[in-house]
Design a protein around this motif. Sequence first.
Motif, mmCIF file in Angstrom:
data_model
loop_
_atom_site.group_PDB
_atom_site.id
_atom_site.type_symbol
_atom_site.label_atom_id
_atom_site.label_comp_id
_atom_site.label_asym_id
_atom_site.label_seq_id
_atom_site.Cartn_x
_atom_site.Cartn_y
_atom_site.Cartn_z
ATOM 1 N N ARG A 122 0.873 -1.127 -0.030
ATOM 2 C CA ARG A 122 -0.012 -0.024 -0.076
ATOM 3 C C ARG A 122 0.981 1.389 0.021
ATOM 4 N N GLN A 126 -6.831 -4.462 -5.705
ATOM 5 C CA GLN A 126 -7.434 -4.247 -4.366
ATOM 6 C C GLN A 126 -6.934 -2.981 -3.527
ATOM 7 N N ILE A 127 -5.869 -2.803 -3.589
ATOM 8 C CA ILE A 127 -5.367 -1.634 -2.998
ATOM 9 C C ILE A 127 -5.774 -0.284 -3.714
ATOM 10 N N ALA A 174 -9.367 0.357 -3.422
ATOM 11 C CA ALA A 174 -9.671 0.797 -2.147
ATOM 12 C C ALA A 174 -9.224 2.119 -1.989
ATOM 13 N N ASP A 175 -8.034 2.415 -2.310
ATOM 14 C CA ASP A 175 -7.569 4.091 -1.719
ATOM 15 C C ASP A 175 -8.005 4.880 -3.234
ATOM 16 N N ASN A 176 -8.655 4.461 -4.150
ATOM 17 C CA ASN A 176 -8.910 5.134 -5.263
ATOM 18 C C ASN A 176 -7.612 6.007 -6.001
ATOM 19 N N ASP A 231 -13.052 -4.615 -9.090
ATOM 20 C CA ASP A 231 -13.217 -3.123 -8.805
ATOM 21 C C ASP A 231 -14.471 -2.444 -9.518
#
Length: 134
Positions: free
Chosen positions: A2, A63-64, A67-69, A128
Amino acid sequence: MRRVLQAAERAGAGAVAGINGLSRRVELPGGGGPALGPDRPTSGVCGDPIRVAGREFVTRARQIIAADNLRLELVGVGGVTQADHVMEYLQAGADIVQTATGFMWRPNLGIDFQRLWASSEYSVQRADGRGGRG
């Protein structure tokens, strides 16, 4: 991962790729010692043996990114030696798929992929929500 992806975006990167090879012991058959000589017990391994690791990177990175746009494209790389492997990376979340070793063994890999894509009802539907056909 991340922190690395966030730092890449802050630095202005447009895309990231995870692996190109994995360092492993490479030995001659029958316990004959290091294949590249005694001074090189390990080597970068690429191609088919690293595909699972490449897909795992893409899945986790996607995924990261979602999730973090993050505004990063994701390059799937590692062990792409057949047209189906391109599809696997796209399903895992790659925006782009790169091959190198695959072309050494299958010079028509790009054509094979184009034919597979055109002849299939295949669509990419990623976690996503991005995806589609073509």
